[in-house]
Design a protein around this motif. Structure first.
Motif, PDB file in Angstrom:
ATOM      1  N   ALA A 229       0.892  -1.337  -0.017  1.00  0.00           N
ATOM      2  CA  ALA A 229      -0.023  -0.089  -0.141  1.00  0.00           C
ATOM      3  C   ALA A 229       0.676   1.251  -0.028  1.00  0.00           C
ATOM      4  O   ALA A 229       0.520   2.283  -0.718  1.00  0.00           O
ATOM      5  CB  ALA A 229      -0.894  -0.064   1.103  1.00  0.00           C
ATOM      6  N   GLY A 230       1.963   1.259   0.695  1.00  0.00           N
ATOM      7  CA  GLY A 230       2.879   2.254   0.643  1.00  0.00           C
ATOM      8  C   GLY A 230       3.620   2.649  -0.714  1.00  0.00           C
ATOM      9  O   GLY A 230       3.593   3.631  -1.154  1.00  0.00           O
ATOM     10  N   ILE A 231       3.889   1.461  -1.259  1.00  0.00           N
ATOM     11  CA  ILE A 231       4.230   1.908  -2.768  1.00  0.00           C
ATOM     12  C   ILE A 231       3.180   2.359  -3.606  1.00  0.00           C
ATOM     13  O   ILE A 231       3.513   3.215  -4.452  1.00  0.00           O
ATOM     14  CB  ILE A 231       4.746   0.431  -3.357  1.00  0.00           C
ATOM     15  N   ALA A 232       1.967   1.569  -3.588  1.00  0.00           N
ATOM     16  CA  ALA A 232       1.052   2.214  -4.472  1.00  0.00           C
ATOM     17  C   ALA A 232       0.744   3.571  -3.959  1.00  0.00           C
ATOM     18  O   ALA A 232       0.256   4.411  -4.873  1.00  0.00           O
ATOM     19  CB  ALA A 232      -0.185   1.420  -4.350  1.00  0.00           C
ATOM     20  N   GLY A 233       0.546   4.156  -2.678  1.00  0.00           N
ATOM     21  CA  GLY A 233       0.148   5.376  -2.512  1.00  0.00           C
ATOM     22  C   GLY A 233       1.225   6.409  -2.804  1.00  0.00           C
ATOM     23  O   GLY A 233       0.925   7.528  -2.922  1.00  0.00           O
ATOM     24  N   GLY A 243      -6.451   9.233  -7.482  1.00  0.00           N
ATOM     25  CA  GLY A 243      -7.746   8.224  -7.356  1.00  0.00           C
ATOM     26  C   GLY A 243      -7.145   6.941  -6.670  1.00  0.00           C
ATOM     27  O   GLY A 243      -7.977   6.145  -5.829  1.00  0.00           O
ATOM     28  N   ALA A 244      -6.152   6.495  -6.899  1.00  0.00           N
ATOM     29  CA  ALA A 244      -5.531   5.029  -6.266  1.00  0.00           C
ATOM     30  C   ALA A 244      -5.264   5.317  -4.847  1.00  0.00           C
ATOM     31  O   ALA A 244      -5.299   4.403  -4.094  1.00  0.00           O
ATOM     32  CB  ALA A 244      -4.069   4.923  -6.808  1.00  0.00           C
ATOM     33  N   LEU A 245      -5.202   6.712  -3.908  1.00  0.00           N
ATOM     34  CA  LEU A 245      -5.098   6.803  -2.577  1.00  0.00           C
ATOM     35  C   LEU A 245      -6.471   6.284  -1.882  1.00  0.00           C
ATOM     36  O   LEU A 245      -6.069   5.728  -0.725  1.00  0.00           O
ATOM     37  CB  LEU A 245      -5.077   8.396  -2.289  1.00  0.00           C
ATOM     38  N   VAL A 246      -7.576   6.122  -2.512  1.00  0.00           N
ATOM     39  CA  VAL A 246      -8.846   5.682  -1.861  1.00  0.00           C
ATOM     40  C   VAL A 246      -8.430   4.119  -1.729  1.00  0.00           C
ATOM     41  O   VAL A 246      -8.579   3.265  -0.663  1.00  0.00           O
ATOM     42  CB  VAL A 246      -9.830   5.809  -2.783  1.00  0.00           C
ATOM     43  N   GLY A 247      -7.712   3.415  -2.552  1.00  0.00           N
ATOM     44  CA  GLY A 247      -7.696   2.091  -2.252  1.00  0.00           C
ATOM     45  C   GLY A 247      -6.544   1.684  -1.465  1.00  0.00           C
ATOM     46  O   GLY A 247      -6.712   0.832  -0.716  1.00  0.00           O
ATOM     47  N   VAL A 248      -5.521   2.760  -1.415  1.00  0.00           N
ATOM     48  CA  VAL A 248      -4.374   2.535  -0.550  1.00  0.00           C
ATOM     49  C   VAL A 248      -5.184   2.720   1.014  1.00  0.00           C
ATOM     50  O   VAL A 248      -4.838   1.863   1.949  1.00  0.00           O
ATOM     51  CB  VAL A 248      -3.354   3.630  -0.623  1.00  0.00           C
ATOM     52  N   LEU A 285       4.946   1.652   9.965  1.00  0.00           N
ATOM     53  CA  LEU A 285       6.397   1.312   9.651  1.00  0.00           C
ATOM     54  C   LEU A 285       6.542   1.036   8.277  1.00  0.00           C
ATOM     55  O   LEU A 285       7.253   1.460   7.528  1.00  0.00           O
ATOM     56  CB  LEU A 285       6.898   0.362  10.670  1.00  0.00           C
ATOM     57  N   GLY A 286       5.535   0.059   8.100  1.00  0.00           N
ATOM     58  CA  GLY A 286       5.331  -0.790   6.597  1.00  0.00           C
ATOM     59  C   GLY A 286       5.167   0.626   5.584  1.00  0.00           C
ATOM     60  O   GLY A 286       6.085   0.469   4.271  1.00  0.00           O
ATOM     61  N   ILE A 287       4.418   1.462   5.683  1.00  0.00           N
ATOM     62  CA  ILE A 287       4.124   2.630   4.680  1.00  0.00           C
ATOM     63  C   ILE A 287       5.267   3.446   4.604  1.00  0.00           C
ATOM     64  O   ILE A 287       5.821   3.904   3.550  1.00  0.00           O
ATOM     65  CB  ILE A 287       2.631   3.208   5.133  1.00  0.00           C
ATOM     66  N   VAL A 288       5.822   3.813   5.714  1.00  0.00           N
ATOM     67  CA  VAL A 288       7.116   4.811   5.831  1.00  0.00           C
ATOM     68  C   VAL A 288       8.131   4.399   4.919  1.00  0.00           C
ATOM     69  O   VAL A 288       8.638   4.748   4.205  1.00  0.00           O
ATOM     70  CB  VAL A 288       7.467   5.354   7.216  1.00  0.00           C
ATOM     71  N   LEU A 289       8.571   2.999   5.381  1.00  0.00           N
ATOM     72  CA  LEU A 289       9.699   2.532   4.712  1.00  0.00           C
ATOM     73  C   LEU A 289       9.265   2.176   3.266  1.00  0.00           C
ATOM     74  O   LEU A 289      10.070   2.469   2.525  1.00  0.00           O
ATOM     75  CB  LEU A 289       9.657   0.897   5.458  1.00  0.00           C
ATOM     76  N   ALA A 290       8.191   1.697   2.863  1.00  0.00           N
ATOM     77  CA  ALA A 290       7.815   1.334   1.600  1.00  0.00           C
ATOM     78  C   ALA A 290       7.948   2.550   0.617  1.00  0.00           C
ATOM     79  O   ALA A 290       8.401   2.805  -0.549  1.00  0.00           O
ATOM     80  CB  ALA A 290       6.669   0.880   1.280  1.00  0.00           C
ATOM     81  N   GLY A 291       7.292   3.783   1.254  1.00  0.00           N
ATOM     82  CA  GLY A 291       7.248   5.150   0.570  1.00  0.00           C
ATOM     83  C   GLY A 291       8.822   5.588   0.296  1.00  0.00           C
ATOM     84  O   GLY A 291       8.901   6.179  -0.779  1.00  0.00           O
ATOM     85  N   LEU A 293      11.573   4.003   0.251  1.00  0.00           N
ATOM     86  CA  LEU A 293      12.387   3.184  -0.749  1.00  0.00           C
ATOM     87  C   LEU A 293      11.731   3.338  -2.172  1.00  0.00           C
ATOM     88  O   LEU A 293      12.454   3.508  -3.299  1.00  0.00           O
ATOM     89  CB  LEU A 293      12.309   1.707  -0.396  1.00  0.00           C
ATOM     90  N   THR A 294      10.569   3.544  -2.392  1.00  0.00           N
ATOM     91  CA  THR A 294       9.948   3.982  -3.477  1.00  0.00           C
ATOM     92  C   THR A 294      10.596   5.176  -4.054  1.00  0.00           C
ATOM     93  O   THR A 294      10.818   5.320  -5.404  1.00  0.00           O
ATOM     94  CB  THR A 294       8.395   4.122  -3.512  1.00  0.00           C
ATOM     95  N   LEU A 295      10.354   6.173  -3.230  1.00  0.00           N
ATOM     96  CA  LEU A 295      10.950   7.727  -3.893  1.00  0.00           C
ATOM     97  C   LEU A 295      12.492   7.711  -4.187  1.00  0.00           C
ATOM     98  O   LEU A 295      12.668   8.292  -4.959  1.00  0.00           O
ATOM     99  CB  LEU A 295      10.632   8.635  -2.738  1.00  0.00           C
ATOM    100  N   LEU A 296      13.394   6.753  -3.359  1.00  0.00           N
ATOM    101  CA  LEU A 296      14.605   6.509  -3.796  1.00  0.00           C
ATOM    102  C   LEU A 296      14.923   5.955  -5.058  1.00  0.00           C
ATOM    103  O   LEU A 296      15.696   6.347  -5.727  1.00  0.00           O
ATOM    104  CB  LEU A 296      15.345   5.958  -2.431  1.00  0.00           C
ATOM    105  N   ALA A 297      13.822   4.913  -5.249  1.00  0.00           N
ATOM    106  CA  ALA A 297      14.000   4.395  -6.540  1.00  0.00           C
ATOM    107  C   ALA A 297      13.712   5.262  -7.721  1.00  0.00           C
ATOM    108  O   ALA A 297      14.265   5.121  -8.903  1.00  0.00           O
ATOM    109  CB  ALA A 297      13.282   3.088  -6.604  1.00  0.00           C
ATOM    110  N   GLN A 298      12.616   6.001  -7.546  1.00  0.00           N
ATOM    111  CA  GLN A 298      11.967   6.722  -8.743  1.00  0.00           C
ATOM    112  C   GLN A 298      13.337   7.941  -9.048  1.00  0.00           C
ATOM    113  O   GLN A 298      13.346   8.328  -9.930  1.00  0.00           O
ATOM    114  CB  GLN A 298      10.926   7.361  -8.187  1.00  0.00           C
TER     115      GLN A 298
END
Length: 309
Positions: A229-233, A243-248, A285-291, A293-298
């Protein structure tokens, strides 16, 4: 495409125009000498492909335009222009993959501010979730997830870590901690009131709850779902697909866990309170970690793409 409206001091207009003309992916340049009154200066308008927007905005800031003038950016939903099509084709990369870092920082700054509206939303969401856990009603739980605004501060923390913005990190952390503390305190009082009028009871909370028992049963799936969910958000924020934030929001058990902990505390059910708190922390923790790492990858992938000829 993005539309830029700039106010420039007259003595800096030539530099600004040269920067725009030298940026691949720009078009529709308009210069209005002396049109600005507050602050006084020239007005410069242009359109730029989204994938070239971050570099142009960074260059304008290096010229000090954010201090001496103004930089305003709007998203163009429809542009019927051959020149615009050519500009988008010339710009490196794909617009959907581009990250407007200044826009992301500004958006997360607004969403992660501890305001009356933010406090009201997270408190109401937690109260709705409290009704859901006592009634074992999955619909109320989903509704509470959708109402909860906690993804804003979580995204703010991730953005602050990647961009090294300690003030944004502190602001986001404050909104997150104070918001949940306030929401849980108000929900505890609300639960006492509901118990007094006979609508809540300890027996209901501790009864078999097939629809909402997962809230105080954290496991590895809780963390895995929070990461996904953190990656998707994060992708929805950076690609402007909100719009994907609702699913997150309805994928992670943050607000319901806080609500379950608050209700359990007033009934001295330490087991549910502790397990719900564990569920809450695991998701955060999972959302912050995923967010992060996603920003670093982008950031890394976009830098490599821009280096290609």
């Amino acid at each position: 495409m993005l539309h830029l409206r700039l106010i420039t001091p007259a003595e800096r207009t030539d530099e600004v125009v040269r920067l725009i003309e030298s940026t691949v992916g720009t078009t529709h340049l308009v210069v209005l000498p002396g049109a600005a009154r507050d602050p006084a200066g020239d007005v410069v308008l242009c359109d730029v492909a989204r994938e070239a927007g971050d570099g142009l905005i960074a260059g304008l800031r290096r010229l000090g335009l954010d201090d001496t003038g103004s930089i305003a950016v709007d998203t163009i939903d429809l542009s019927l222009s051959r020149r615009a099509d050519e500009a988008e084709e010339a710009a490196p990369g794909e617009g959907a993959d581009a990250v407007l870092w200044e826009g992301l920082t500004e958006a997360t700054h607004e969403e992660s501010t501890l305001s009356v509206t933010y406090a009201a939303f997270i408190t109401l969401a937690t109260m709705i979730a409290a009704c859901g856990v006592v009634l074992d009603n999955a619909i109320l739980i989903v509704g509470a997830m959708a109402v909860g605004p906690e993804f804003g501060p979580l995204a703010g923390i991730s953005t602050a870590l990647v961009r090294r913005r300690p003030r944004l990190a502190w602001r986001s952390l404050t909104a997150l901690l104070v918001g949940f503390a306030l929401a849980m305190a108000v929900t505890a009082g609300f639960s006492l009131l509901m118990d007094a009028v006979g609508l809540f009871s300890k027996a209901r909370l501790e009864a078999d709850r097939p629809n909402t028992g997962f809230i105080y049963a954290p496991d590895w799936f809780s963390f895995v779902v929070a990461v996904l969910a953190g990656i998707a958000g994060t992708l929805s924020l950076t690609s402007a697909k909100s719009g994907a934030l609702v699913g997150v929001a309805i994928s992670v058990t943050t607000v319901p866990a806080a609500a379950n902990a608050a209700v359990a505390l007033i009934y001295d059910d330490t087991h549910q309170a502790a397990r719900s708190s564990e569920q809450l922390l695991l998701n955060l923790l999972g959302i912050v970690l995923a967010g992060t790492l996603t920003l670093l990858a982008q950031k890394s992938l976009w830098k490599r793409r821009r280096r290609r000829p």
